[in-house]
Design a protein around this motif. Structure first.
Motif, mmCIF file in Angstrom:
data_model
loop_
_atom_site.group_PDB
_atom_site.id
_atom_site.type_symbol
_atom_site.label_atom_id
_atom_site.label_comp_id
_atom_site.label_asym_id
_atom_site.label_seq_id
_atom_site.Cartn_x
_atom_site.Cartn_y
_atom_site.Cartn_z
ATOM 1 N N ASP A 102 0.845 -1.191 0.000
ATOM 2 C CA ASP A 102 0.000 0.000 0.000
ATOM 3 C C ASP A 102 0.888 1.252 0.000
ATOM 4 O OD1 ASP A 102 -2.167 -1.596 0.046
ATOM 5 O OD2 ASP A 102 -2.937 -0.944 1.993
ATOM 6 N N ASP A 103 0.425 2.279 -0.704
ATOM 7 C CA ASP A 103 1.215 3.499 -0.834
ATOM 8 C C ASP A 103 1.132 4.370 0.419
ATOM 9 O OD1 ASP A 103 2.200 2.989 -3.369
ATOM 10 O OD2 ASP A 103 0.485 3.918 -4.368
ATOM 11 N N ILE A 104 2.261 4.986 0.736
ATOM 12 C CA ILE A 104 2.349 5.980 1.802
ATOM 13 C C ILE A 104 2.670 7.323 1.159
ATOM 14 C CG2 ILE A 104 3.497 6.659 3.945
ATOM 15 C CD1 ILE A 104 1.956 4.031 4.144
ATOM 16 N N VAL A 105 1.934 8.363 1.527
ATOM 17 C CA VAL A 105 2.172 9.690 0.973
ATOM 18 C C VAL A 105 3.253 10.379 1.803
ATOM 19 C CG1 VAL A 105 1.175 11.910 0.354
ATOM 20 C CG2 VAL A 105 -0.215 9.829 0.212
ATOM 21 N N LEU A 106 4.329 10.775 1.139
ATOM 22 C CA LEU A 106 5.458 11.424 1.795
ATOM 23 C C LEU A 106 5.660 12.820 1.231
ATOM 24 C CD1 LEU A 106 8.081 8.515 1.764
ATOM 25 C CD2 LEU A 106 6.457 9.082 3.581
ATOM 26 N N VAL A 107 6.367 13.642 1.989
ATOM 27 C CA VAL A 107 6.766 14.975 1.539
ATOM 28 C C VAL A 107 8.273 15.110 1.735
ATOM 29 C CG1 VAL A 107 6.583 17.459 1.912
ATOM 30 C CG2 VAL A 107 4.536 16.025 2.073
ATOM 31 N N HIS A 108 8.959 15.569 0.698
ATOM 32 C CA HIS A 108 10.388 15.850 0.805
ATOM 33 C C HIS A 108 10.611 17.340 0.592
ATOM 34 C CE1 HIS A 108 14.759 15.445 -0.782
ATOM 35 N NE2 HIS A 108 14.736 15.608 0.532
ATOM 36 N N VAL A 109 11.303 17.960 1.530
ATOM 37 C CA VAL A 109 11.626 19.378 1.447
ATOM 38 C C VAL A 109 13.135 19.509 1.277
ATOM 39 C CG1 VAL A 109 11.514 21.620 2.594
ATOM 40 C CG2 VAL A 109 9.695 19.926 2.966
ATOM 41 N N ALA A 110 13.550 20.211 0.244
ATOM 42 C CA ALA A 110 14.966 20.521 0.025
ATOM 43 C C ALA A 110 15.072 22.033 -0.123
ATOM 44 C CB ALA A 110 15.495 19.811 -1.214
ATOM 45 N N ARG A 111 15.809 22.665 0.779
ATOM 46 C CA ARG A 111 15.882 24.120 0.793
ATOM 47 C C ARG A 111 17.192 24.569 1.420
ATOM 48 N NH1 ARG A 111 11.221 24.899 5.475
ATOM 49 N NH2 ARG A 111 12.418 24.015 7.211
ATOM 50 N N PRO A 112 17.615 25.812 1.179
ATOM 51 C CA PRO A 112 18.853 26.295 1.798
ATOM 52 C C PRO A 112 18.736 26.303 3.319
ATOM 53 C CG PRO A 112 18.170 27.734 0.002
ATOM 54 C CD PRO A 112 17.029 26.790 0.248
ATOM 55 N N ARG A 113 19.781 25.873 3.993
ATOM 56 C CA ARG A 113 19.787 25.862 5.462
ATOM 57 C C ARG A 113 20.231 27.238 5.951
ATOM 58 N NH1 ARG A 113 21.696 20.865 6.727
ATOM 59 N NH2 ARG A 113 20.029 20.077 8.051
ATOM 60 N N ALA A 114 19.403 27.845 6.780
ATOM 61 C CA ALA A 114 19.673 29.208 7.238
ATOM 62 C C ALA A 114 20.784 29.262 8.279
ATOM 63 C CB ALA A 114 18.389 29.828 7.799
ATOM 64 N N ASP A 115 20.865 28.267 9.145
ATOM 65 C CA ASP A 115 21.827 28.310 10.255
ATOM 66 C C ASP A 115 22.613 27.003 10.295
ATOM 67 O OD1 ASP A 115 23.210 29.014 12.516
ATOM 68 O OD2 ASP A 115 21.594 28.482 13.907
#
Length: 300
Positions: free
Chosen positions: A157-170
């Motif tokens: 069964d499928d699992i809905v995931l979210v991947h965030v790739a962004r500049p790290r501020a600190d």
């Protein structure tokens, strides 16, 4: 002549897309030719024999790593998306077996954001992955109890995931761990909000080319968009002609993009509505729809 030309264009819609994608593939990233080389930013270094030898060795190693990976397969899919939708995405990850793992991601998964230089530096990606694959990738100790239960009962069964790739501020550039890399990487479960992992990359793991865009736009435009009005007109012409012919001979037609409709000739709505109805039905049954638009069956 006009009817013949329209029919010819109708038949060649997808073929034209494939040809242009293949042409880009052959000209830009052919597996048979060398398509990139390395140079130092400081011009003086490029004239030193030892430095040039180092660059040549690094280039050979890069070509070798790419040849051992799945790059050629995935880059063609990337070109295909670029020509059709104007925006494509290629994800680059480390792989234990082949060093590099490339993955063409569909635009429907992505939300992108540009930085002040007009380069894509922030990506939010929502996608599905089977529970078994989620556990294999992240480890059973890092996923939520809900995913563990699904993995044990129905692992496909499928699992809905979210991947965030962004500049790290600190972050501390002196440290080399993933928590102090310039690009922050966060994987989370969409339904529960459970954070699976927080890591990082030295560079943005996603490459997002845009075929053509206006100065105020972030998502690209494509040759497919320019051809879309004519394609819709031709599709409607073929639909009308087929329905008229079927009624003339008293023959029912089953359409490959709407298998749930017994006879597409008698369907009250448009063919697009018939296809959407079929897709909704299959999803409500927990099944994937099988769309075969060019396929028609005469029911005799």
């Amino acid at each position: 002549k006009e009817s013949s030309a329209a029919s010819d264009v109708y038949k060649r819609q997808i073929h034209a897309l494939e040809l242009l994608a293949a042409s880009l593939h052959g000209m830009l990233t052919s597996s048979a030719n060398k398509w990139f080389s390395l140079r130092f930013k400081e011009t003086e270094l490029n004239n030193i024999d030892e430095a040039k030898e180092w660059l040549e060795n690094a280039t050979i190693r890069m070509y070798d790593a790419i040849a051992k990976s799945n790059f050629q397969q995935e880059i063609f899919e990337c070109y295909f998306d670029l020509i059709a939708f104007g925006t494509a995405c290629l994800m680059i990850e480390e792989d234990q077996e082949d060093t590099l793992l490339f993955s063409a991601r569909h635009i429907k998964e992505l939300y992108i954001q540009e930085n002040k230089k007009g380069l894509v530096d922030t990506i939010y990606r929502k996608f599905k992955m089977p529970a078994q694959a989620v556990v294999d990738k992240f480890g059973i100790e890092n996923v939520s109890k809900d995913v563990i239960n699904i993995f044990k009962k129905t692992p496909f069964d499928d699992i809905v995931l979210v991947h965030v790739a962004r500049p790290r501020a600190d972050f501390d550039p002196q440290k080399k761990d993933k928590q102090n890399m310039p690009v922050q990487s966060i994987y989370m479960e969409f339904e529960t909000g459970h954070i699976i992992s927080i890591g990082g990359f030295q560079e943005m793991p996603y490459v997002v080319p845009r075929y053509l865009k206006a100065s105020t736009e972030q998502y690209g435009r494509s040759p497919g968009m320019n051809a879309l009005p004519d394609v819709k007109v031709l599709n409607k012409m073929v639909e009308t002609a087929m329905k008229a012919a079927a009624k003339e001979v008293g023959c029912a037609i089953k359409w490959g993009a709407a298998w749930s409709v017994g006879n597409i000739v008698d369907y009250g709505g448009t063919m697009e509505e018939a296809m959407n109805e079929y897709v909704d039905l299959r999803r409500s049954q927990g099944r994937r729809p099988f769309i075969d638009g060019p396929h028609f069956e005469l029911m005799v």
